[in-house]
Scaffold this active site. Structure first.
Site, PDB file in Angstrom:
ATOM      1  N   GLY A  56      11.634  15.073  -9.535  1.00 44.27           N
ATOM      2  CA  GLY A  56      11.195  15.930  -8.627  1.00 44.27           C
ATOM      3  C   GLY A  56      12.873  15.912  -7.672  1.00 44.27           C
ATOM      4  O   GLY A  56      13.575  16.132  -8.181  1.00 44.27           O
ATOM      5  N   LEU A  68       1.249  -1.049   0.027  1.00 41.97           N
ATOM      6  CA  LEU A  68      -0.026   0.154   0.252  1.00 41.97           C
ATOM      7  C   LEU A  68       0.978   0.855   0.149  1.00 41.97           C
ATOM      8  O   LEU A  68       1.715   1.584   0.440  1.00 41.97           O
ATOM      9  CB  LEU A  68      -1.390   0.045   1.172  1.00 41.97           C
ATOM     10  CG  LEU A  68      -0.464   0.293   2.428  1.00 41.97           C
ATOM     11  CD1 LEU A  68       0.045   1.063   2.594  1.00 41.97           C
ATOM     12  CD2 LEU A  68      -1.535  -0.413   3.512  1.00 41.97           C
ATOM     13  N   ASN A 114      10.744  -2.014  -4.392  1.00 42.39           N
ATOM     14  CA  ASN A 114      10.551  -0.892  -4.054  1.00 42.39           C
ATOM     15  C   ASN A 114      11.761  -0.228  -4.272  1.00 42.39           C
ATOM     16  O   ASN A 114      12.501   0.790  -4.766  1.00 42.39           O
ATOM     17  CB  ASN A 114      10.700  -0.758  -2.924  1.00 42.39           C
ATOM     18  CG  ASN A 114       9.430  -0.058  -1.985  1.00 42.39           C
ATOM     19  OD1 ASN A 114       8.003  -0.233  -2.556  1.00 42.39           O
ATOM     20  ND2 ASN A 114       9.395  -0.366  -0.528  1.00 42.39           N
ATOM     21  N   HIS A 150       7.883  10.985 -12.652  1.00 39.66           N
ATOM     22  CA  HIS A 150       7.659  12.264 -12.437  1.00 39.66           C
ATOM     23  C   HIS A 150       9.296  13.086 -11.360  1.00 39.66           C
ATOM     24  O   HIS A 150       9.415  12.663 -10.203  1.00 39.66           O
ATOM     25  CB  HIS A 150       6.736  12.513 -11.317  1.00 39.66           C
ATOM     26  CG  HIS A 150       5.318  12.154 -11.960  1.00 39.66           C
ATOM     27  ND1 HIS A 150       5.093  12.442 -13.033  1.00 39.66           N
ATOM     28  CD2 HIS A 150       4.520  11.579 -12.191  1.00 39.66           C
ATOM     29  CE1 HIS A 150       3.632  12.201 -13.532  1.00 39.66           C
ATOM     30  NE2 HIS A 150       3.523  11.110 -13.312  1.00 39.66           N
ATOM     31  N   CYS A 194       9.341   4.028   3.670  1.00 37.97           N
ATOM     32  CA  CYS A 194       9.961   3.465   2.257  1.00 37.97           C
ATOM     33  C   CYS A 194      11.181   2.885   1.635  1.00 37.97           C
ATOM     34  O   CYS A 194      11.999   2.248   2.175  1.00 37.97           O
ATOM     35  CB  CYS A 194       8.881   2.045   2.086  1.00 37.97           C
ATOM     36  SG  CYS A 194       7.257   2.080   3.391  1.00 37.97           S
TER      37      CYS A 194
HETATM   38  P1  NAD Z   1       4.767   2.852  11.984  1.00 36.76           P
HETATM   39  O1  NAD Z   1       6.122   3.415  12.832  1.00 36.76           O
HETATM   40  O2  NAD Z   1       3.451   3.995  11.589  1.00 36.76           O
HETATM   41  O3  NAD Z   1       4.114   1.790  13.195  1.00 36.76           O
HETATM   42  C1  NAD Z   1       4.473   1.182  13.777  1.00 36.76           C
HETATM   43  C2  NAD Z   1       3.574   0.571  14.736  1.00 36.76           C
HETATM   44  O4  NAD Z   1       4.559  -0.624  16.163  1.00 36.76           O
HETATM   45  C3  NAD Z   1       4.404   1.932  15.699  1.00 36.76           C
HETATM   46  O5  NAD Z   1       2.662   1.997  16.655  1.00 36.76           O
HETATM   47  C4  NAD Z   1       4.452   0.709  17.244  1.00 36.76           C
HETATM   48  O6  NAD Z   1       4.382   1.009  18.257  1.00 36.76           O
HETATM   49  C5  NAD Z   1       4.036  -0.775  16.918  1.00 36.76           C
HETATM   50  N1  NAD Z   1       4.615  -1.563  17.526  1.00 36.76           N
HETATM   51  C6  NAD Z   1       6.570  -1.624  17.303  1.00 36.76           C
HETATM   52  N2  NAD Z   1       6.795  -2.884  18.233  1.00 36.76           N
HETATM   53  C7  NAD Z   1       5.021  -3.771  18.980  1.00 36.76           C
HETATM   54  C8  NAD Z   1       5.233  -4.535  19.504  1.00 36.76           C
HETATM   55  N3  NAD Z   1       6.115  -4.957  19.725  1.00 36.76           N
HETATM   56  N4  NAD Z   1       3.649  -4.626  20.025  1.00 36.76           N
HETATM   57  C9  NAD Z   1       2.888  -4.456  19.433  1.00 36.76           C
HETATM   58  N5  NAD Z   1       3.153  -2.742  18.953  1.00 36.76           N
HETATM   59  C10 NAD Z   1       4.397  -2.503  18.410  1.00 36.76           C
HETATM   60  O7  NAD Z   1       5.345   1.408  10.534  1.00 36.76           O
HETATM   61  P2  NAD Z   1       4.476   1.457   9.915  1.00 36.76           P
HETATM   62  O8  NAD Z   1       4.665   2.712   8.409  1.00 36.76           O
HETATM   63  O9  NAD Z   1       3.253   0.926   9.377  1.00 36.76           O
HETATM   64  O10 NAD Z   1       5.192   0.171   9.059  1.00 36.76           O
HETATM   65  C11 NAD Z   1       5.299  -1.274   8.903  1.00 36.76           C
HETATM   66  C12 NAD Z   1       6.045  -1.748   7.937  1.00 36.76           C
HETATM   67  O11 NAD Z   1       5.115  -2.001   7.336  1.00 36.76           O
HETATM   68  C13 NAD Z   1       7.052  -1.174   8.059  1.00 36.76           C
HETATM   69  O12 NAD Z   1       8.341  -2.600   7.534  1.00 36.76           O
HETATM   70  C14 NAD Z   1       7.370  -0.928   6.640  1.00 36.76           C
HETATM   71  O13 NAD Z   1       8.724  -0.772   6.144  1.00 36.76           O
HETATM   72  C15 NAD Z   1       6.382  -1.142   5.592  1.00 36.76           C
HETATM   73  N6  NAD Z   1       5.530  -0.696   5.346  1.00 36.76           N
HETATM   74  C16 NAD Z   1       4.826   0.378   5.107  1.00 36.76           C
HETATM   75  C17 NAD Z   1       4.256   1.076   4.309  1.00 36.76           C
HETATM   76  C18 NAD Z   1       4.276   2.628   4.595  1.00 36.76           C
HETATM   77  O14 NAD Z   1       3.518   2.988   2.956  1.00 36.76           O
HETATM   78  N7  NAD Z   1       4.194   3.127   5.753  1.00 36.76           N
HETATM   79  C19 NAD Z   1       4.149   0.434   2.972  1.00 36.76           C
HETATM   80  C20 NAD Z   1       4.974  -0.787   3.289  1.00 36.76           C
HETATM   81  C21 NAD Z   1       5.220  -1.213   3.806  1.00 36.76           C
END
Ligand code: NAD
Length: 439
Positions: free
Chosen positions: A256, A153, A211, A254, A263
């Site tokens: 920029g 996403l 990515n 694009h 990510c």
């Molecule tokens: P984020 O930092 O927004 O959220 C992670 C959450 O995990 C935090 O709220 C943290 O408090 C919680 N957490 C950490 N350890 C924990 C535990 N032991 N128990 C319960 N909660 C815990 O991160 P995100 O952006 O949601 O990314 C999460 C993963 O998904 C990463 O690996 C990222 O690379 C991947 N990802 C992110 C996106 C994006 O657009 N943000 C897209 C695809 C994949």
């Protein structure tokens, strides 16, 4: 299906709410007690279009709830998703797996009955093996399968991307686990979403390869933009001309200020490290990282040059701070090195962002924040458009010019047309487009 989502951030909250919307029973767990309290009060801790309604509807339908304690949601779950952060490890750029491994051990202690533990976080190849080892070591009697299900996403379009994905990748070898994940994603078959089953390590690599490829595409067009400026060509037309070729495609072309966000930077860095650890060099991805890092700082020099060479004592208005529109996420936003560069050159910086200013204040405490773009432009010697929020796409150019001390605009997203800017008397610089006659 009963699902426990461990980690309620950008990915966990969106995935949890969408799974609940499919009809599954979902509990989102997070260690951050303030975040969980806010969610229990009905407040959404992040900005993501449509997420507040989706969460509220599913809480009302009693399919979605929130807690800080994973024990009972994990004990009851058919599938436990790990969606915790995997930031760059300080110092060396490897993915920091502390949160993933801590979550795996906590999950292991709470498991009862057959459960699939699914890594949704972006993790290096082989992490699934270690998650499985940790779970079996912590709870040898657990009846568990460990799968990889990377998430693709995009923030700002996260719900749409989750519900209408180009593909769902599931890395699992076991039949029972495959059936559970098949049942979880079955509602998406209505949306014709292809589910690709593969080996766990392959699934882990697919996410990084995707990515890194997208980051490469962006960096490629940015370098072509630099060349276009030198030879008097228009990078947007070049992008269109190559993007119409189906083998290339028009997306992520694009030009920029360089890629940023939660990510691409960390994932490209981590992929280079994974490759080094396995004696395979990814020279293209290494080059992408280097080019992109240099570019962000170079944008500050571009602003200085548009302002006549020096920024000392000048006021720069910066529009857009988040790494892209429709998110409040400031992680590795190109605005951070840009603003820091402007400050280093002696400029006074004022900024506006439609939703990201609270987050930005933590990263950029030494600038002035303004309530709207025109207030931001007031008295500015140069204005820089950094993030292409829709609010900045059709500004009143007369009003803008009247507010500024000097009519100089640097448009790092090529939102405006050079002819219009010249007609309104602006000195206008954009990215990879021929310079215009000064107005
Ligand atoms: P984020 O930092 O927004 O959220 C992670 C959450 O995990 C935090 O709220 C943290 O408090 C919680 N957490 C950490 N350890 C924990 C535990 N032991 N128990 C319960 N909660 C815990 O991160 P995100 O952006 O949601 O990314 C999460 C993963 O998904 C990463 O690996 C990222 O690379 C991947 N990802 C992110 C996106 C994006 O657009 N943000 C897209 C695809 C994949």
């Amino acid at each position: 299906m009963r699902i426990a989502m461990i980690g309620t951030g950008y990915v966990g909250l969106v995935s949890g709410a969408c799974f609940a919307d499919f009809g599954h029973q979902v509990t989102c767990v997070d260690k951050d007690a303030d975040k969980i309290k806010a969610l229990q009060r009905g407040e959404i801790p992040i900005f993501e279009p449509g997420l507040d309604e989706l969460v509220a509807a599913n809480v009302r339908a009693r399919r979605l709830d929130f807690t800080t304690d994973l024990s009972s949601p994990v004990a009851e779950a058919d599938a436990v998703f790990i969606a915790v952060g995997t930031p760059s490890r300080r110092g060396d750029g490897h993915a920091d797996l502390t949160y993933v491994y801590a979550a795996a051990k906590e999950i292991a202690r709470a498991l009862t009955g057959f459960t699939v533990v699914v890594t949704k976080s972006t993790v290096p190849v082989g992490t699934g093996d270690e998650v499985e080892r940790l779970i079996r070591e912590t709870n040898p009697s657990a009846d568990v399968e460990v799968a990889s299900n990377p998430e693709f996403l995009r923030e700002g379009a996260a719900i749409r991307d989750f519900k209408w994905p180009d593909r769902i990748v599931v890395g699992i070898s076991d039949e029972r686990g495959r059936k559970v994940l098949g049942d979880i994603y079955r509602p998406l078959s209505l949306n014709q979403a292809p589910v690709m089953y593969t080996a766990r390590r392959t699934a882990e690599l697919i996410k990084y390869a995707a990515n890194a490829f997208l980051a490469t595409k962006i960096t490629f067009i940015n370098e072509i933009a630099d060349l276009a400026e030198k030879v008097g060509a228009d990078v947007q037309e070049v992008a269109r001309g190559i993007g119409l070729d189906n083998r290339i495609g028009s997306k992520f072309l694009h030009a920029g200020p360089g890629f940023g966000g939660s990510c691409f930077p960390k994932d490209t860095r981590a992929l280079v490290k994974i490759a080094q650890d396995h004696d395979a060099q990814l020279r293209i991805v290494e080059a992408v990282l280097g080019v992109n890092d240099n570019r962000k700082r170079a944008m500050a020099r571009k602003v200085a040059s548009a302002a006549g060479g020096s920024l000392r004592g000048k006021t720069v208005a910066v529009l857009g701070l988040t790494f892209k529109p429709d998110t409040d996420d400031m992680r590795e936003a190109p605005s951070i090195p840009l603003v820091t560069g402007l400050l280093d050159m002696g400029a006074r910086v004022r900024a506006h962002d439609p939703v990201g200013m609270e987050q930005a204040k933590r990263e950029l405490p030494d600038i002035e924040y303004c309530e709207d773009p025109y207030a931001c432009a007031k008295g500015a010697d140069v204005m820089v458009l950094v993030t292409e929020w829709v609010q900045y796409r059709a500004m009143d150019l007369e009003r803008l010019k009247a507010a500024m001390a000097q009519p100089v605009v640097v448009d790092l997203r090529n939102v405006y047309r050079a002819e219009d800017m010249a007609a309104h008397g602006f000195i206008y610089e954009s990215v990879g487009r021929p310079p215009q006659a000064r107005g």
